[in-house]
Design a protein around this motif. Structure first.
Motif, short mmCIF file in Angstrom:
data_model
loop_
_atom_site.label_atom_id
_atom_site.label_comp_id
_atom_site.label_asym_id
_atom_site.label_seq_id
_atom_site.Cartn_x
_atom_site.Cartn_y
_atom_site.Cartn_z
N LEU A 73 0.79 -1.23 0.00
CA LEU A 73 0.00 0.00 0.00
C LEU A 73 0.82 1.27 0.00
N VAL A 74 2.05 1.24 0.49
CA VAL A 74 2.83 2.48 0.56
C VAL A 74 3.17 3.02 -0.83
N PRO A 75 3.74 2.23 -1.74
CA PRO A 75 4.15 2.82 -3.04
C PRO A 75 3.03 3.49 -3.83
N PRO A 76 1.84 2.88 -3.97
CA PRO A 76 0.83 3.53 -4.81
C PRO A 76 0.15 4.74 -4.17
N PHE A 77 0.19 4.90 -2.87
CA PHE A 77 -0.56 5.97 -2.21
C PHE A 77 0.30 6.99 -1.48
N VAL A 78 1.61 6.82 -1.53
CA VAL A 78 2.46 7.70 -0.74
C VAL A 78 2.41 9.15 -1.22
N GLU A 79 2.11 9.37 -2.50
CA GLU A 79 2.06 10.73 -3.03
C GLU A 79 0.76 11.43 -2.67
N SER A 80 -0.18 10.73 -2.10
CA SER A 80 -1.46 11.33 -1.67
C SER A 80 -1.61 11.09 -0.17
N PRO A 81 -0.99 11.94 0.64
CA PRO A 81 -0.90 11.65 2.08
C PRO A 81 -2.26 11.54 2.78
N TYR A 82 -3.21 12.41 2.43
CA TYR A 82 -4.51 12.33 3.11
C TYR A 82 -5.27 11.07 2.71
N LEU A 83 -5.19 10.71 1.42
CA LEU A 83 -5.80 9.46 0.98
C LEU A 83 -5.11 8.28 1.63
N PHE A 84 -3.79 8.37 1.76
CA PHE A 84 -3.05 7.29 2.39
C PHE A 84 -3.45 7.11 3.86
N SER A 85 -3.69 8.22 4.53
CA SER A 85 -4.11 8.12 5.93
C SER A 85 -5.47 7.42 6.04
N VAL A 86 -6.35 7.66 5.08
CA VAL A 86 -7.64 6.97 5.06
C VAL A 86 -7.44 5.48 4.82
N ILE A 87 -6.52 5.13 3.90
CA ILE A 87 -6.24 3.72 3.63
C ILE A 87 -5.71 3.03 4.89
N VAL A 88 -4.78 3.69 5.59
CA VAL A 88 -4.24 3.11 6.83
C VAL A 88 -5.36 2.93 7.85
N ALA A 89 -6.24 3.93 7.98
CA ALA A 89 -7.33 3.84 8.96
C ALA A 89 -8.30 2.71 8.59
N LEU A 90 -8.60 2.56 7.30
CA LEU A 90 -9.50 1.48 6.88
C LEU A 90 -8.90 0.11 7.19
N TRP A 91 -7.61 -0.03 6.93
CA TRP A 91 -6.94 -1.29 7.25
C TRP A 91 -6.99 -1.56 8.75
N THR A 92 -6.61 -0.56 9.54
CA THR A 92 -6.59 -0.74 11.00
C THR A 92 -7.97 -1.06 11.54
N GLY A 93 -8.98 -0.32 11.08
CA GLY A 93 -10.33 -0.57 11.57
C GLY A 93 -10.87 -1.93 11.17
N THR A 94 -10.61 -2.34 9.92
CA THR A 94 -11.13 -3.63 9.44
C THR A 94 -10.49 -4.79 10.19
N LEU A 95 -9.16 -4.78 10.31
CA LEU A 95 -8.50 -5.87 11.03
C LEU A 95 -8.84 -5.86 12.51
N LEU A 96 -9.02 -4.66 13.07
CA LEU A 96 -9.41 -4.58 14.47
C LEU A 96 -10.80 -5.17 14.68
N TYR A 97 -11.70 -4.94 13.74
CA TYR A 97 -13.04 -5.53 13.84
C TYR A 97 -12.96 -7.05 13.83
N LEU A 98 -12.10 -7.60 12.98
CA LEU A 98 -11.92 -9.05 12.96
C LEU A 98 -11.34 -9.55 14.28
N ALA A 99 -10.46 -8.74 14.88
CA ALA A 99 -9.84 -9.14 16.14
C ALA A 99 -10.86 -9.21 17.27
N VAL A 100 -11.70 -8.19 17.39
CA VAL A 100 -12.68 -8.18 18.49
C VAL A 100 -13.84 -9.14 18.22
#
Length: 700
Positions: A73-100
């Motif tokens: 995920l870093v190479p394709p989105f690194v030039e769009s920092p705000y979009l990249f932050s959303v991608i990171v948040a989506l990943w964190t939230g989705t995997l966290l949901y699976l964890a709980v």
């Protein structure tokens, strides 16, 4: 505070030895951050081999998954920092949901993946070309720590998890014996019995995670299966004992002069049997003769069909039926406990019911989704603040904020634990600063480093096995090892050290404020949602809607009750929510029994029972819609009494003409009567003190 035991010291020394081994190998192989191998040892180590192995395996899988996501995920989105932050948040939230969503040790895979990805990805935005090397090196360092912790923990005085599970079940047996003694003596309220009820539920809940780790403890599959069966029987004892309480209280309140001969002696002997110690391991296994004798006495006291027309006769029949179930479940628990301890023996269940066999668990998806979305939004906002500020070390703040939000997402009120995380990290910064700038400049070889690390790390390690200190001490050990940042050559800069670590503290303070603002509700909200959900399921049990698998519905209701009890404070009030929740569960189970029996009964009883079930459904739907427990309408009592009268009349008619019916239908009529009496006592507990006898001739 009690001093550390020999087992605590042994665990601490073993963990420190594994940490130093991992650090030495990391330095020898010139890994970029060998201190991560040392920190990983403290993260995965557990006093028990099975828990260490399971955590190690799942941490390796979670780290690999998070690292792979960062590389992709870093190479394709690194030039769009705000979009990249959303991608990171989506990943964190989705995997966290699976964890709980997973209450076993397997949830660690998703938890690690949830926050490993931002740990690797966010620092890489300054150098996206190096994200692959960073992911590989971090995976290598963590794997090294995992291997060292597993080898040392398994080879040096390994401590098995099975004895601890047995210790916890023994504590449960003591609480269950006290709970049974109080219930059979007619005492169902009070702070002591409420506390015992909560401890029983907490022990059952805690065993779920431990049993998921037991498979990694070299436990035979048959013993593991028996352990799961024991937990299931332990879970059943509370509601069955609660079902026995109401008819017993009603009999107590009706006056002992009306008791049938032998009931008081029977209760005394059941209490005595509950308090009998389990046979020692050295004793040979033999059938429980006391349980067989109690069942024979219960069967001998069962009132004839004609006696069921009176209220006391119906109560006695109900109480004896429930008492036999209690005896069956307790004998199953004792037998399974003996088999697990001796790791030998066969088992034939005595308690059998059509509702057994469900595997479904209850999850409050709304709360889980809210918690994970909150964590994702925290990451988005933290990234936005970092990007807008241009702070070079801001990635440390975002990553620690993500870690804190993930760690405690499953808690009802995470803010206090996040604040403890903040305090523990602050202590680690101070300790790391002292070592880095006052101690390490005088260290010239690895043995001297080990000597200087030994005292503080071993002392802290003795507190890790204690639940009340586990989180804080693990964080102190892990963060201290990380913040010191041991390399193959001494290179410390005070400004760099302060800037990076202040960023981490700022991230944790931000996480604390975020959780305090977004999740201030606490256990009250969780308990109220659990109550409303239980009401909805009770309404479902009494409705005419199809139920895909009644066994799974019963399992879900029971699992939800085990989650609810620890959230409710102990009280002396008979109308406390914990007691009311047991009654809700009993109403649901009785409604399921009636739904199953209605189609098998003839005459006018099915229509009368359907009218009762419709009243139960309407009442609980009203509670759900108004979001509070409503008074039960008196008309529902009259409907139950009418249905009881129909069932009794049909039973008397069958008894008068025994050739016209089969023993099976007679048993079904008695089961229907027991379910109706259980409904009446649960819905109208005030009738325990002033019962209104059902009259067949007037109700007809």
């Amino acid at each position: 505070m009690a001093y550390p035991t020999l087992r605590d010291w042994l665990f601490s020394v073993k963990t420190f030895a594994a940490a130093m081994l991992a650090l030495y190998i990391g330095l020898a192989f010139e890994l970029p951050r060998p201190y991560w191998a040392m920190a990983t040892v403290y993260i995965v180590s557990n006093p028990f081999v099975g828990a260490t192995r399971s955590k190690a395996l799942y941490r390796a899988l979670g780290t690999a998954l998070g690292a792979a996501a960062a590389v992709l995920l870093v190479p394709p989105f690194v030039e769009s920092p705000y979009l990249f932050s959303v991608i990171v948040a989506l990943w964190t939230g989705t995997l966290l949901y699976l964890a709980v969503s997973d209450r076993t040790a397997r949830s660690y895979v998703f938890m690690l993946a949830a926050y490993t990805m931002p740990i690797i990805a966010l620092p890489s935005v300054m150098n996206p070309a190096g994200v692959f090397d960073l992911a590989i090196s971090r995976t290598e360092e963590i794997t090294l720590g995992i291997v060292c912790a597993s080898i040392v923990g398994s080879s040096l005085f390994p401590s098995r998890l099975a004895p601890t599970i047995i210790e916890r079940t023994d504590a449960w047996f003591r609480d269950a014996a006290f709970y049974a003694t109080e219930t059979l003596s007619g005492r169902i309220a009070g702070s002591a019995i409420s506390g015992a009820r909560q401890r029983l539920a907490s022990t059952i809940n805690g065993l779920e995670l431990l049993l998921s780790q037991l498979a990694y403890d070299h436990t035979r599959p048959d013993v593991l299966a028996r352990a799961h069966e024991l937990r299931g029987r332990m879970q059943l004892l509370l509601p069955i004992m609660s079902s026995l309480a109401d008819p017993l209280i009603a009999l107590y309140n009706s006056g002992r002069q009306s008791w049938p001969e032998g009931l008081e002696a029977l209760l005394a002997d059941v209490i005595k049997w509950f308090n009998e110690p389990l046979p020692a391991v050295s004793e040979g296994y033999h059938p429980d003769a006391s349980a067989d004798a109690l069942r024979e006495r219960i069967a001998a006291m069962r009132p004839p069909a004609a006696a069921l027309a009176s209220w006391d006769g119906a109560l006695l029949s109900n109480a004896l039926w429930r008492m036999k179930q209690v005896v069956d479940v307790w004998q199953d628990c004792r037998s399974l406990r003996i088999i697990i301890t001796r790791e030998e023996g066969s088992w034939r269940p005595h308690f059998r019911h059509w509702r057994l066999g469900g595997t479904q668990r209850f999850y409050d998806r709304g709360i889980m989704l809210f918690a994970t979305v909150s964590a994702g939004l925290a990451v988005v906002l933290a990234c936005s603040l970092w990007i807008s500020s241009g702070w070079n070390d801001g990635a440390s703040a975002v990553t620690l904020a993500a870690v804190a939000c993930c760690f405690f997402a499953a808690l009802d009120e995470p803010a206090p634990m996040v604040f403890r995380f903040f305090l523990a990290t602050g202590i680690s910064v101070l300790v790391a600063g002292v070592y880095l700038f006052a101690v390490l400049p005088h260290v010239h070889d690895f043995p001297m480093l080990v000597i200087l690390f030994a005292a503080p790390f071993i002392l802290v390690g003795t507190l890790i096995p204690r639940p009340q200190f586990n989180m804080a001490t693990v964080l102190v050990a892990v963060n201290t090892a990380t913040f010191i940042s041991i390399q193959d050559a001494y290179d410390a800069n005070f400004l760099t050290f302060m800037n990076a670590n202040l960023a981490g503290l700022a991230g944790l303070l931000y996480a604390y404020l975020w959780t305090r603002v977004t999740r201030p509700f606490g256990a009250e909200l969780a308990a109220s949602r659990l109550l409303r959900s239980s009401w909805a399921d009770v309404a479902l049990t009494a409705s005419t809607l199809p139920i895909e698998d009644p066994r799974n519905l019963a399992a879900r209701m029971l699992d939800r009750l085990m989650q609810l009890i620890p959230r409710l404070a102990a009280t002396d009030d008979h109308r406390h929510p914990s007691i009311e929740s047991f009654r809700d569960l009993r109403i649901g189970f009785n409604a399921l029994d009636l739904r199953r029996l209605t189609g098998k009964l003839g005459g006018e009883a099915p229509a009368a029972i359907a009218h009762v079930l419709d009243g139960v459904r309407t009442y609980y739907e009203s509670c759900v819609n108004r979001r509070k427990r409503e008074p039960v309408p008196e008309s529902l009592m009259r409907s139950i009494d009418a249905a009881v009268a129909r069932v009794i009349s049909q039973g008397l008619a069958n008894a008068a003409a025994p050739t016209a019916t089969s023993p099976t239908s007679a048993r079904q009529l008695r089961d229907a009567l027991h379910a109706l009496i259980g409904l009446r006592l649960s819905l109208f507990p005030a009738t325990l003190t002033s019962p209104t006898p059902p009259e067949p001739e007037t109700a007809a």
